[in-house]
Each structure stands twice: as structure tokens, then as C-alpha cells.
Design an enzyme around this catalytic site. Structure first.
Site, short mmCIF file in Angstrom:
data_model
loop_
_atom_site.label_atom_id
_atom_site.label_comp_id
_atom_site.label_asym_id
_atom_site.label_seq_id
_atom_site.Cartn_x
_atom_site.Cartn_y
_atom_site.Cartn_z
N ASN A 16 0.85 -1.20 0.00
CA ASN A 16 0.00 0.00 0.00
C ASN A 16 0.88 1.25 0.00
O ASN A 16 2.11 1.16 -0.01
CB ASN A 16 -0.97 -0.02 1.20
CG ASN A 16 -0.21 -0.07 2.51
OD1 ASN A 16 0.51 0.85 2.86
ND2 ASN A 16 -0.36 -1.18 3.23
N ASP A 75 -4.05 -6.28 5.04
CA ASP A 75 -5.07 -7.11 5.68
C ASP A 75 -4.98 -8.58 5.26
O ASP A 75 -5.26 -9.47 6.04
CB ASP A 75 -6.47 -6.57 5.36
CG ASP A 75 -6.74 -5.27 6.09
OD1 ASP A 75 -6.28 -5.15 7.25
OD2 ASP A 75 -7.37 -4.36 5.51
N LYS A 78 8.29 -17.02 -10.83
CA LYS A 78 7.44 -15.96 -11.36
C LYS A 78 6.21 -16.56 -12.06
O LYS A 78 6.35 -17.48 -12.87
CB LYS A 78 8.25 -15.11 -12.34
CG LYS A 78 7.49 -13.91 -12.83
CD LYS A 78 8.30 -13.08 -13.80
CE LYS A 78 7.40 -12.02 -14.41
NZ LYS A 78 8.02 -11.34 -15.54
N PRO A 134 -2.32 -11.74 10.50
CA PRO A 134 -2.54 -11.55 11.95
C PRO A 134 -2.66 -10.06 12.26
O PRO A 134 -2.01 -9.23 11.61
CB PRO A 134 -1.28 -12.13 12.58
CG PRO A 134 -0.24 -12.10 11.49
CD PRO A 134 -0.99 -12.27 10.20
N ASP A 135 -3.50 -9.72 13.20
CA ASP A 135 -3.62 -8.33 13.64
C ASP A 135 -2.59 -8.11 14.76
O ASP A 135 -2.82 -8.48 15.92
CB ASP A 135 -5.05 -8.03 14.12
CG ASP A 135 -5.25 -6.54 14.37
OD1 ASP A 135 -4.31 -5.88 14.86
OD2 ASP A 135 -6.35 -6.03 14.08
N ILE A 136 -1.48 -7.53 14.39
CA ILE A 136 -0.34 -7.42 15.31
C ILE A 136 -0.74 -6.62 16.56
O ILE A 136 -0.48 -7.03 17.69
CB ILE A 136 0.86 -6.75 14.59
CG1 ILE A 136 1.24 -7.58 13.36
CG2 ILE A 136 2.05 -6.60 15.54
CD1 ILE A 136 2.21 -6.90 12.42
N PHE A 157 -3.26 3.17 15.52
CA PHE A 157 -3.61 4.21 14.55
C PHE A 157 -4.80 3.72 13.74
O PHE A 157 -4.98 2.50 13.55
CB PHE A 157 -2.43 4.49 13.61
CG PHE A 157 -1.56 5.62 14.09
CD1 PHE A 157 -0.78 5.48 15.23
CD2 PHE A 157 -1.53 6.83 13.41
CE1 PHE A 157 0.01 6.52 15.69
CE2 PHE A 157 -0.74 7.88 13.86
CZ PHE A 157 0.03 7.73 15.01
N LYS A 167 -9.82 -2.98 19.27
CA LYS A 167 -8.40 -3.41 19.38
C LYS A 167 -7.97 -3.56 20.84
O LYS A 167 -6.91 -4.12 21.11
CB LYS A 167 -7.51 -2.38 18.69
CG LYS A 167 -7.79 -2.20 17.21
CD LYS A 167 -6.84 -2.97 16.34
CE LYS A 167 -7.23 -2.80 14.88
NZ LYS A 167 -6.36 -3.55 13.98
O1 C5P Z 1 -7.72 -2.68 11.54
P1 C5P Z 1 -6.95 -1.52 11.06
O2 C5P Z 1 -5.93 -1.87 10.01
O3 C5P Z 1 -7.73 -0.33 10.63
O4 C5P Z 1 -6.16 -1.04 12.37
C1 C5P Z 1 -5.16 -0.10 12.34
C2 C5P Z 1 -4.24 -0.26 13.53
O5 C5P Z 1 -3.95 -1.63 13.78
C3 C5P Z 1 -2.90 0.38 13.30
O6 C5P Z 1 -2.38 0.76 14.54
C4 C5P Z 1 -2.11 -0.75 12.67
O7 C5P Z 1 -0.71 -0.56 12.81
C5 C5P Z 1 -2.60 -1.95 13.45
N1 C5P Z 1 -2.62 -3.20 12.68
C6 C5P Z 1 -1.79 -4.24 13.01
N2 C5P Z 1 -1.84 -5.42 12.33
C7 C5P Z 1 -2.73 -5.59 11.33
C8 C5P Z 1 -3.60 -4.56 10.98
C9 C5P Z 1 -3.53 -3.37 11.66
O8 C5P Z 1 -0.95 -4.05 13.92
N3 C5P Z 1 -2.77 -6.74 10.69
#
Ligand code: C5P
Length: 411
Positions: free
Chosen positions: A213, A282, A292, A310-312, A332, A350
Site C-alpha cells: 500500500n 489485511d 514468477k 494476523p492483527d499485530i 492508529f 483493538k
Molecule cells: O484494523 P486496522 O488496520 O484499521 O487497524 C489499524 C491499527 O492496527 C494500526 O495501529 C495498525 O498498525 C494496526 N494493525 C496491526 N496489524 C494488522 C492490521 C492493523 O498491527 N494486521
């Protein structure tokens, strides 16, 4: 940005080839709003003329303790009493030895000795040949001047004027400028260990392609810099961006979300603050092709399957470390509309105490931004400003919300 506005710096030059860099340093200090009084040793005048330094600083240069221009004939007193800091750049091995001995037989060392040490800090930018730098006498002297209260700024590594390569080069003017700005910054996060994620992630489809992105990483890098200036020990986990590492910040480069998660997991246990600014993808292609992916001419695009990353932030915010209150998490949210509603909902989802909202399209890649801070008590706007200023304001806000660790510094 005039970060040194109102600061009066005595810039002392001792003898060394790096005197040529002091000319640029003088310009940079003035560009940043400082006033600069140059004082040169006799040896420094062998390398660069006072004429150059006078022209760049806009003030007559001092070189002798017998300078009759001062009505009381005491330049060492007059010049040191009005300074906010004395910066010796370059600081030769000989000059360091002179400071150790408290010598006072020429103006610059006399001025350092005569300065009111509690009010006027002394910063040293050493510059010398690598053997001179490594010599036990120099290292012993450096330890002594540091113990006597001087701030030793360290040296660079690389090619030296003598043809050798190693430690001992004077830091570059912009590095010294950053050090000076950092020196004057309020030390609000002393004793804290701050972990920041920044930039986009890159999710490979094959060895040459992937999805990513437009995140530039600028906000996260600015936050890492501001946190370090506030006295924190900072680790920056950065996705693929071409930004210079802020001085004094430990950087870990990663590509994918999974790599970012492992890097965060490696460093988060030691952290007291976690700031997730990264725009983590995402989804990732479920399997990256080892070769390739070729167009087969059929007109059909390859069918790609995606897996959620994974959502870190959510994982870290749910960890025992955070739940026990030992880790303050900041998230953020980049939104396109209804910022307050979305940021408030995201904060709860979160599970973080502070969520920073911004309008994504107006933030990505820009040098300035506007932030909306949402916590359990409500929200606060940080109006449009440079990311540098916003990062400083955000660090100030975080410092208000975390326990002071100042007393634990000597642990
Ligand atoms: O869910 P969203 O992407 O809108 O959330 C944004 C926040 O979550 C930011 O702080 C981003 O760094 C964190 N994030 C993360 N891992 C992900 C998606 C978002 O740490 N996979």
C-alpha cells in the site's frame, strides 16, 4: 523548522581536517534558528579561516584570551555566560586531553573551564584518526570528560583523511544538528522502551510481485525520532520504505505482516510502550509461488487465494504484558470519513488505551497531517501540522499517560 530558535550556541573548533564540516554545521545551526558564536583554537585556524566562520555565523570569531575587543578583556567569561550550550566540533584528541586536565592557557579550553557547568552544557564531537580514537589514552580521557559532565556525541565510521578506514570521523553536520536538537528536547520518556511499527508491509505473490500500500512510513519514523529525543530507548520495526533511520534508533527491517509480527514478538517483552503506526496489509496471497507466475496467453488471470494476516496490534494488546499494565499500546486508524466514530469503535475493538485517528488519503505520503486522539475519557484534536510536530505532540500525550520511569533509570 526553527527547532533551535532562541538558542545561543558557542561553536568551538579545535584542530582537525573535520573543520571543513564545521562550516556547514554553523550554517545548519543558524538555519534552524540558533545564534552561533564561533571560537577557534590556533590549530583550527590552520584548517579553516576565521573569515569563513565569521561570514557564516555573522559574528566576529574569537581566538585569543587576550582579545581586546571585549571591554573587560574577558572573552572566556562573557562568551560562556550567554551560551545555552558549548559544542566543540571538531574536538581533537589533544583538546579532549586538555579538558581532562582543566587547562586554561588558550581561549577555548579556558572558556570550557570557566563556563557555569550547571547551566551551560558542554557537547563534544570528537574527530581523529582511528588509531588515535582507539588509543587507551583517548578512551580514558573520554571516560573522564564524560564523568566530569561533558556529553560525548560519538563518532562516525568510514574513510578518513589520512587514507585509513575506521572509527573516529566526526559525525556529519546534519547528524550533529539532530544530536543538538535531541539534547534540548524535554526528557519525558526517560527509562521507557518504545517499540514502533511503521510503513507498509509487502505480501509476496511470487519472487518479483506482491501486494502493498501507499504508506510512506513518515509518521512512524517521526514518532520513533521524537520518542528517542524524549529519552526513550527506541526500536523501530519498519516495512519496506526508503527513509533514513532516526539517530539513536534501533531499526529492524521486515517485508511481510508475518515478519513484522515475529519482529514485534521478539522485542515487545522488553517494551513499555508499543505504537503501531504500520499500515499492515489485511490479506496475503495464501501461497507465494516460488517462481514468477507467467502469463499463459489464454486471457485468463491466475486465480489467487488470500489469507487474512494476523492483527499485530490486537495480539499485542491482548498479551499478558499489556493486560497487566506493563505495556501501553497505541493504535492508529486511517479512515476516509466519520473519523471520531470509527476511531472510537476501533479503540474498543483493538483493546488499546489510546487510538490515533487520521484521514488516510490526506495522510499517506504527506509531510503533514492532522490527528484525532481518542481515549477512555474522550477525544482531542491535534490540528494540521508537520508529522514532525505531531510526533512530538503525540509523544508528549503518551508521556502523560504512562508511569514515570525516571527513578528506575539506574536499575
Ligand atoms: O484494523 P486496522 O488496520 O484499521 O487497524 C489499524 C491499527 O492496527 C494500526 O495501529 C495498525 O498498525 C494496526 N494493525 C496491526 N496489524 C494488522 C492490521 C492493523 O498491527 N494486521
Amino acid at each position: 523548522m526553527n527547532e533551535l530558535a532562541g538558542k545561543h550556541i558557542v561553536l568551538g573548533l579545535s584542530g582537525g581536517v573535520a573543520c571543513y564540516k564545521a562550516a556547514d554545521l554553523c550554517r545548519q545551526l543558524i538555519k534552524e534558528g540558533a545564534t552561533v558564536q564561533v571560537v577557534m583554537t590556533e590549530a583550527a585556524e590552520q584548517f579553516i579561516t576565521p573569515v569563513t566562520m565569521q561570514a557564516l555565523s555573522g559574528r566576529p570569531v574569537y581566538g585569543s584570551q587576550w582579545d581586546a575587543r571585549e571591554p573587560n578583556n574577558m572573552p572566556h567569561i562573557n562568551l560562556s555566560r550567554v551560551a545555552d550550550a558549548v559544542l566543540i566540533a571538531p574536538c581533537s584528541a589533544d583538546f579532549i586531553a586538555r579538558l581532562v586536565q582543566g587547562r586554561a592557557d588558550e581561549l577555548l579550553s579556558l572558556l570550557c573551564l570557566a563556563r557555569p557547568a550547571q547551566q551551560v552544557p558542554l557537547l563534544l564531537a570528537p574527530a581523529m584518526n582511528r588509531e588515535m580514537w582507539a588509543h587507551p589514552a583517548t578512551q580514558r580521557n573520554l571516560a573522564q570528560v564524560a564523568q566530569d559532565g561533558a556529553v560525548v556525541l560519538g563518532v562516525g565510521n568510514g574513510d578518513q583523511a589520512c587514507g585509513e578506514t575506521g572509527d573516529g570521523r566526526m559525525l556529519e553536520p546534519l547528524e550533529l544538528l539532530d544530536e543538538l536538537i535531541a539534547f534540548f528536547a524535554p526528557k519525558r520518556l526517560v527509562g521507557h522502551k518504545v517499540l514502533v511499527t511503521a510503513g507498509p508491509t509487502f505480501e509476496a505473490m511470487d519472487p518479483v510481485r506482491g501486494i502493498t500500500n501507499l504508506s510512506s512510513g513518515k509518521m512512524g519514523f517521526a514518532i520513533a525520532r521524537a520518542a528517542r529525543e524524549a529519552g526513550a530507548d527506541v526500536t523501530l520495526v519498519a516495512g519496506p520504505v526508503h527513509l533514513p533511520t532516526p539517530r539513536g534508533v534501533r531499526r529492524v527491517n521486515v517485508q511481510s505482516a508475518q515478519e513484522m509480527l515475529s519482529a514485534v514478538e521478539r522485542h515487545v517483552q522488553a517494551a513499555t510502550v508499543f505504537i503501531a503506526t504500520a499500515a499492515v496489509a489485511d490479506w496475503r496471497p495464501s501461497s507465494a509461488s516460488a517462481q514468477k507466475i507467467k502469463k499463459d496467453g489464454s486471457g485468463n488471470a491466475p486465480a489467487l487465494a488470500f489469507t487474512e494476516n494476523p492483527d499485530i496490534l490486537a495480539i499485542v494488546a491482548k498479551s499478558a504484558h499489556a493486560l497487566e499494565g506493563d505495556l501501553f499500546c497505541v493504535g492508529f486508524a486511517a479512515e476516509s470519513h466519520d473519523l471520531l466514530a470509527h476511531a472510537t469503535a476501533k479503540r474498543t475493538r483493538k483493546g488499546v488505551p489510546l487510538l490515533v485517528g487520521n484521514i488516510g488519503p490526506a495522510a499517506f505520503g504527506q509531510d503533514d497531517n492532522a490527528l484525532l486522539l481518542v481515549d477512555a475519557d474522550g477525544h482531542r484534536e491535534l490540528p494540521r501540522a508537520s508529522k514532525r510536530v505531531l510526533a512530538q505532540q503525540l509523544v508528549e500525550e503518551i508521556a502523560l499517560r504512562v508511569p514515570s520511569r525516571r527513578a528506575r533509570v539506574s536499575d
